[in-house]
Motif scaffolding. Structure first.
Motif, PDB file in Angstrom:
ATOM      1  N   TYR A   1      17.950  23.512   1.876  1.00  0.00           N
ATOM      2  CA  TYR A   1      17.245  24.514   2.490  1.00  0.00           C
ATOM      3  C   TYR A   1      16.536  24.109   3.627  1.00  0.00           C
ATOM      4  CZ  TYR A   1      14.046  28.554   2.948  1.00  0.00           C
ATOM      5  OH  TYR A   1      13.363  29.449   3.745  1.00  0.00           O
ATOM      6  N   ASN A   2      15.727  23.161   3.445  1.00  0.00           N
ATOM      7  CA  ASN A   2      14.964  22.979   4.838  1.00  0.00           C
ATOM      8  C   ASN A   2      15.803  22.387   5.765  1.00  0.00           C
ATOM      9  OD1 ASN A   2      12.441  23.341   3.582  1.00  0.00           O
ATOM     10  ND2 ASN A   2      12.374  21.508   2.482  1.00  0.00           N
ATOM     11  N   THR A   3      16.674  21.914   5.437  1.00  0.00           N
ATOM     12  CA  THR A   3      17.824  21.247   6.676  1.00  0.00           C
ATOM     13  C   THR A   3      18.361  22.667   7.437  1.00  0.00           C
ATOM     14  OG1 THR A   3      19.348  20.623   5.035  1.00  0.00           O
ATOM     15  CG2 THR A   3      18.423  18.909   6.204  1.00  0.00           C
ATOM     16  N   GLU A   4      18.755  23.470   6.573  1.00  0.00           N
ATOM     17  CA  GLU A   4      19.214  24.681   7.123  1.00  0.00           C
ATOM     18  C   GLU A   4      18.105  25.374   7.984  1.00  0.00           C
ATOM     19  OE1 GLU A   4      21.817  26.609   3.982  1.00  0.00           O
ATOM     20  OE2 GLU A   4      20.943  28.041   4.944  1.00  0.00           O
ATOM     21  N   ARG A   5      17.061  25.414   7.306  1.00  0.00           N
ATOM     22  CA  ARG A   5      15.833  26.244   8.224  1.00  0.00           C
ATOM     23  C   ARG A   5      15.430  25.288   9.570  1.00  0.00           C
ATOM     24  NH1 ARG A   5      10.379  25.797   7.957  1.00  0.00           N
ATOM     25  NH2 ARG A   5       9.074  27.923   7.902  1.00  0.00           N
ATOM     26  N   ALA A   6      15.656  24.309   9.423  1.00  0.00           N
ATOM     27  CA  ALA A   6      15.469  23.440  10.768  1.00  0.00           C
ATOM     28  C   ALA A   6      16.382  23.743  11.575  1.00  0.00           C
ATOM     29  CB  ALA A   6      15.394  21.742  10.425  1.00  0.00           C
ATOM     30  N   LEU A   7      17.742  23.877  11.171  1.00  0.00           N
ATOM     31  CA  LEU A   7      18.907  24.132  12.121  1.00  0.00           C
ATOM     32  C   LEU A   7      18.656  25.528  12.694  1.00  0.00           C
ATOM     33  CD1 LEU A   7      21.956  22.529  10.040  1.00  0.00           C
ATOM     34  CD2 LEU A   7      21.105  22.034  12.563  1.00  0.00           C
ATOM     35  N   ARG A   8      18.262  26.393  11.936  1.00  0.00           N
ATOM     36  CA  ARG A   8      17.951  27.591  12.455  1.00  0.00           C
ATOM     37  C   ARG A   8      17.163  27.736  13.575  1.00  0.00           C
ATOM     38  NH1 ARG A   8      16.124  31.489   7.947  1.00  0.00           N
ATOM     39  NH2 ARG A   8      16.777  29.930   6.558  1.00  0.00           N
ATOM     40  N   LYS A   9      16.284  26.924  13.560  1.00  0.00           N
ATOM     41  CA  LYS A   9      15.244  26.859  14.570  1.00  0.00           C
ATOM     42  C   LYS A   9      15.616  26.255  15.839  1.00  0.00           C
ATOM     43  CE  LYS A   9      10.895  26.120  14.373  1.00  0.00           C
ATOM     44  NZ  LYS A   9      10.178  24.990  14.264  1.00  0.00           N
ATOM     45  N   ILE A  10      16.268  25.025  15.534  1.00  0.00           N
ATOM     46  CA  ILE A  10      17.017  24.511  16.695  1.00  0.00           C
ATOM     47  C   ILE A  10      18.010  25.363  17.241  1.00  0.00           C
ATOM     48  CG2 ILE A  10      18.055  22.326  17.291  1.00  0.00           C
ATOM     49  CD1 ILE A  10      16.758  20.941  14.831  1.00  0.00           C
ATOM     50  N   LYS A  11      18.625  25.858  16.734  1.00  0.00           N
ATOM     51  CA  LYS A  11      19.856  26.691  17.358  1.00  0.00           C
ATOM     52  C   LYS A  11      19.340  27.373  18.872  1.00  0.00           C
ATOM     53  CE  LYS A  11      23.351  27.961  14.153  1.00  0.00           C
ATOM     54  NZ  LYS A  11      23.654  29.145  13.257  1.00  0.00           N
ATOM     55  N   ARG A  12      18.132  27.748  18.637  1.00  0.00           N
ATOM     56  CA  ARG A  12      17.718  28.254  19.916  1.00  0.00           C
ATOM     57  C   ARG A  12      17.368  27.714  20.965  1.00  0.00           C
ATOM     58  NH1 ARG A  12      12.998  32.832  18.114  1.00  0.00           N
ATOM     59  NH2 ARG A  12      12.365  31.191  17.093  1.00  0.00           N
ATOM     60  N   HIS A  13      17.187  26.419  20.635  1.00  0.00           N
ATOM     61  CA  HIS A  13      16.577  25.638  21.831  1.00  0.00           C
ATOM     62  C   HIS A  13      17.676  25.021  23.011  1.00  0.00           C
ATOM     63  CE1 HIS A  13      12.287  24.626  20.950  1.00  0.00           C
ATOM     64  NE2 HIS A  13      12.879  25.163  19.821  1.00  0.00           N
ATOM     65  N   PRO A  14      18.832  24.653  22.453  1.00  0.00           N
ATOM     66  CA  PRO A  14      20.034  24.249  23.493  1.00  0.00           C
ATOM     67  C   PRO A  14      20.210  24.940  24.625  1.00  0.00           C
ATOM     68  CG  PRO A  14      20.732  23.746  21.144  1.00  0.00           C
ATOM     69  CD  PRO A  14      19.472  24.641  20.967  1.00  0.00           C
ATOM     70  N   THR A  15      20.096  26.473  24.479  1.00  0.00           N
ATOM     71  CA  THR A  15      20.301  27.187  25.482  1.00  0.00           C
ATOM     72  C   THR A  15      19.359  27.151  26.497  1.00  0.00           C
ATOM     73  OG1 THR A  15      19.267  28.948  24.229  1.00  0.00           O
ATOM     74  CG2 THR A  15      21.547  28.608  24.473  1.00  0.00           C
ATOM     75  N   SER A  16      18.016  26.765  26.270  1.00  0.00           N
ATOM     76  CA  SER A  16      16.790  26.891  27.343  1.00  0.00           C
ATOM     77  C   SER A  16      17.257  25.590  28.188  1.00  0.00           C
ATOM     78  CB  SER A  16      15.479  26.802  26.636  1.00  0.00           C
ATOM     79  OG  SER A  16      15.233  25.483  25.883  1.00  0.00           O
ATOM     80  N   ILE A  17      17.584  24.501  27.808  1.00  0.00           N
ATOM     81  CA  ILE A  17      17.753  23.238  28.437  1.00  0.00           C
ATOM     82  C   ILE A  17      18.455  23.619  29.515  1.00  0.00           C
ATOM     83  CG2 ILE A  17      18.324  21.000  28.432  1.00  0.00           C
ATOM     84  CD1 ILE A  17      17.820  20.906  25.377  1.00  0.00           C
ATOM     85  N   THR A  18      19.659  24.305  29.344  1.00  0.00           N
ATOM     86  CA  THR A  18      20.622  24.639  30.547  1.00  0.00           C
ATOM     87  C   THR A  18      20.242  25.331  31.577  1.00  0.00           C
ATOM     88  OG1 THR A  18      21.531  26.499  29.534  1.00  0.00           O
ATOM     89  CG2 THR A  18      22.476  24.301  28.716  1.00  0.00           C
ATOM     90  N   LEU A  19      18.938  26.353  31.178  1.00  0.00           N
ATOM     91  CA  LEU A  19      18.651  27.235  32.323  1.00  0.00           C
ATOM     92  C   LEU A  19      17.720  26.597  33.106  1.00  0.00           C
ATOM     93  CD1 LEU A  19      18.998  30.431  30.060  1.00  0.00           C
ATOM     94  CD2 LEU A  19      20.225  29.894  32.054  1.00  0.00           C
ATOM     95  N   ASP A  20      17.853  25.521  34.013  1.00  0.00           N
ATOM     96  CA  ASP A  20      16.771  25.058  34.948  1.00  0.00           C
ATOM     97  C   ASP A  20      16.081  26.004  35.730  1.00  0.00           C
ATOM     98  OD1 ASP A  20      17.799  21.712  34.718  1.00  0.00           O
ATOM     99  OD2 ASP A  20      16.345  22.738  33.476  1.00  0.00           O
ATOM    100  N   GLY A  21      16.864  26.686  36.313  1.00  0.00           N
ATOM    101  CA  GLY A  21      16.641  27.797  37.467  1.00  0.00           C
ATOM    102  C   GLY A  21      15.440  28.700  36.827  1.00  0.00           C
ATOM    103  N   SER A  22      15.483  28.970  35.493  1.00  0.00           N
ATOM    104  CA  SER A  22      14.495  30.070  34.960  1.00  0.00           C
ATOM    105  C   SER A  22      13.045  29.382  34.971  1.00  0.00           C
ATOM    106  CB  SER A  22      14.675  30.354  33.747  1.00  0.00           C
ATOM    107  OG  SER A  22      14.702  29.249  32.760  1.00  0.00           O
ATOM    108  N   VAL A  23      12.837  28.306  34.900  1.00  0.00           N
ATOM    109  CA  VAL A  23      11.558  27.322  34.862  1.00  0.00           C
ATOM    110  C   VAL A  23      10.911  27.616  36.441  1.00  0.00           C
ATOM    111  CG1 VAL A  23      10.335  25.370  34.522  1.00  0.00           C
ATOM    112  CG2 VAL A  23      12.316  25.760  33.199  1.00  0.00           C
TER     113      VAL A  23
END
Lengths: 372, 236
Positions: free
Chosen positions: A280-302
């Motif tokens: 359950y804990n690994t699933e929970r952590a994965l759920r959180k991490i799923k949101r991060h990869p997209t933010s790395i690709t959008l450098d223009g937004s920063v």
């Protein structure tokens, strides 16, 4: 009255005789060994602190919630733990709504004693402001189906939910440092409870013949047995509690044998619970991490953010820290709406953005009362 | 309410309450027997229980469905548990909405002098004689002609409960696959009640038989054979 008479489950003479004779040759009606547990499955809900345990046909749900309250006068710097059970009439025709029956109270007591007396849950870490505010942890156990041996399953449900419960982080602030700020889960990661060990309850059933002993009795075996005993132990071999409510007298040697068996069962079940909580804990952590990869690709937004923030005149450091928190949220909005709206979303207050996106994304990490 | 002209199409199909199944005005000079799940309203017969409509020659229609609760129907053979003994009746629990009465004289050669004594919790194989909705059903331990015909107390064995659909499958002819497979290798005796109770008796393998039957509810014929083979191999 007639319907109640018709709905009561009855044991036939044939069944009683058969179960006893089969047990004397070591055969149980569902084909198990006398010292074997039924299939145990532990599942978790989407909210932290909710678990669903199935032990054979027995089905129990556990929920853990936390609330800030005033502590007891004689323990000003300890949190409190309380257990509530609900015996739903859908579980068994003999359960009725209203006042809990004797067996319901007994079940609550056994689970409570196992956790409290052995100090499994660290209550001192639940103190926020000594003498004024502490966390009160409340465990609710709902019996959904009575297939026998409710105590063991309820105990496992309570432990599983305690292990996955997360309470919001509190810090002291304001003037004088006397104001308590409860941080919402989006701001600061909620904390797990500190649990030192897992007390596992193992129930034994005794039958009319001296040496007949079974572990994890089913509903039919419970109706036939003449005595029962619940031993709560942990994986280290410490005996946390023993309960033997009346019934036939039992030899001392049999009790020692039971305790030895129970410690073996306890280590098995502890491992199962820990494995389930790990997944359950690994699933929970994965759920959180799923949101991060997209933010790395959008450098223009920063860059866009920095331009908009300058006119507001805030502290730059403050803005940067807020950006870190908002990046994942903006990234998810990025997927939902067109890039043109990015500027709009940023200039509005962060609260608004958070609430509007919560409806879209799966709502996790609610540290408050369980809503189900 | 429109009567369907071609009623034969609904036989062996799933029907729901409210479906009109037969139009009696077009079937004169016929006696039709209605079983459970059907009700006659003036000239039409409509369904009151969801399930499959069945027809057996020459003239019996009924609706078949599988539930955990049993609705008493006349001429069903069921397994009952004795709850209480009164002066005129035994109170018997047949897993229906109300307790059923078994008159003390409803046995072969039953008179006031030789009333049988059943202890509370004994298992009986009985026949339903009267089953009106809202009233307690009446049972009998004799068949229609007054003979005992194997009704009465079941002494040994292990009783377990299933759904009504499974008990009907166990009683169907040709023999249902799970019983056939078990019968090839083991010897056992079962008494099946249409109220979902089954009593299995065997010198040594009751647990195996009962578990095999309970597991076979949702399996097809081939799957049942495979399941039984696997179970039998484990004990060898």
């Amino acid at each position: 009255m007639d319907t109640r008479l018709a709905n009561t489950w009855r044991l036939t003479v044939n069944e009683k005789r058969f179960i006893e004779t089969a047990l004397s040759s070591g055969i149980r009606i569902d084909g198990r060994n006398p010292f074997e547990y039924r299939k145990l499955s532990i599942k978790f809900g989407r909210e932290d602190g909710s678990s669903e345990v199935q032990l054979g046909q027995t089905h129990i749900m556990g929920f853990v919630t936390g609330q800030l309250v005033q502590p007891y006068r004689d323990r000003p710097n300890e949190g409190t733990l309380s257990i509530f059970t609900e015996f739903s009439p859908m579980a068994d025709p003999s359960f009725e709504t209203g006042r809990p029956s004797e067996s319901a109270v007994e079940l609550g007591r056994i689970v409570d004693r196992g956790l409290r007396e052995s100090r499994a849950v660290d209550t001192e870490s639940l103190c926020v402001l000594a003498g004024k505010l502490v966390w009160a942890i409340r465990i609710d156990l709902h019996i959904l189906d009575n297939g026998g041996n409710l105590v063991d399953a309820a105990n496992i449900a309570a432990l599983a939910s305690l292990l996955t419960f997360r309470r919001p982080e509190c810090s002291l602030g304001g003037e004088d440092d006397l104001e308590v700020i409860v941080h919402p889960p989006e701001e600061r990661e909620p904390l797990p409870l500190i649990i030192h060990h897992l007390p596992i309850a193992v129930t034994f059933g005794f039958f009319s013949s001296e040496s007949l002993l079974v572990i994890d009795p089913t509903h039919h075996e419970e109706a036939v047995m003449v005595g029962k005993m619940t031993a709560t132990l942990n994986a280290n071999g410490d005996v946390c509690a023993i309960q033997k409510p009346g019934g036939e007298g039992v030899l001392q040697s049999v009790i020692m044998q039971c305790l030895r068996l129970a410690s073996r069962m306890a280590s098995d079940i502890t491992k199962k619970i820990k494995d389930a909580v790990e997944t359950y804990n690994t699933e929970r952590a994965l759920r959180k991490i799923k949101r991060h990869p997209t933010s790395i690709t959008l450098d223009g937004s920063v860059n866009l953010k920095e331009k908009l923030n300058e006119p507001s005149g805030h502290n730059v450091v403050n803005e940067l820290s807020r950006k870190h928190l908002e990046k994942p949220r903006l990234a998810s909005a990025e997927n939902a709406s067109s890039p043109g709206n990015n500027g709009e979303g940023e200039s509005k207050s962060s609260n608004f953005g958070r609430s509007s996106r919560r409806d879209g994304a799966t709502s996790n990490f609610v540290g408050g009362a369980a809503s189900w | 309410m429109e009567a369907k002209p071609s009623t034969a199409n609904l036989v062996d199909k799933i029907v729901v309450p409210g479906d009109v199944v037969l139009d009696l005005s077009s079937m004169t000079n016929q006696t039709i027997k209605l079983g459970g799940g059907l009700r006659q309203e003036c000239d039409s017969v409509s369904v009151i229980k969801a399930g499959k409509l069945r027809f057996s020659k020459p003239n019996k229609y009924w609706v078949e469905s599988s539930q955990k609760r049993y609705v008493p129907c006349v001429e069903d053979t069921v397994l009952g548990i004795v709850v209480d003994c009164k002066a005129d009746n035994f109170f018997v629990d047949i897993r229906g909405p109300t307790i059923a009465f078994l008159p003390v004289l409803a046995f072969e050669g039953g008179t006031r002098r030789n009333i049988p004594k059943f202890e509370i919790g004994s298992l009986l194989y009985v026949r339903v004689v009267k089953a009106n909705p809202g009233m307690n059903p009446e049972l009998s331990c004799t068949d229609a002609s007054g003979k005992a015909a194997e009704f009465g107390l079941l002494k040994d064995g292990y009783m377990f409960e299933t759904s009504t659909g499974l008990s009907r499958m166990l009683l169907s002819s040709p023999t249902c696959p799970v019983l056939e497979e078990l019968g090839k290798q083991l010897s056992f005796e079962i008494a099946v009640g249409l109220n979902g109770r089954v009593n299995a008796e065997s010198p040594s393998t009751v647990v195996l038989v009962s578990n095999a039957i309970m597991n076979s509810e949702s399996l097809s014929a081939v799957q049942q054979k495979i399941m039984v083979d696997k179970l039998l191999q484990r004990i060898k």
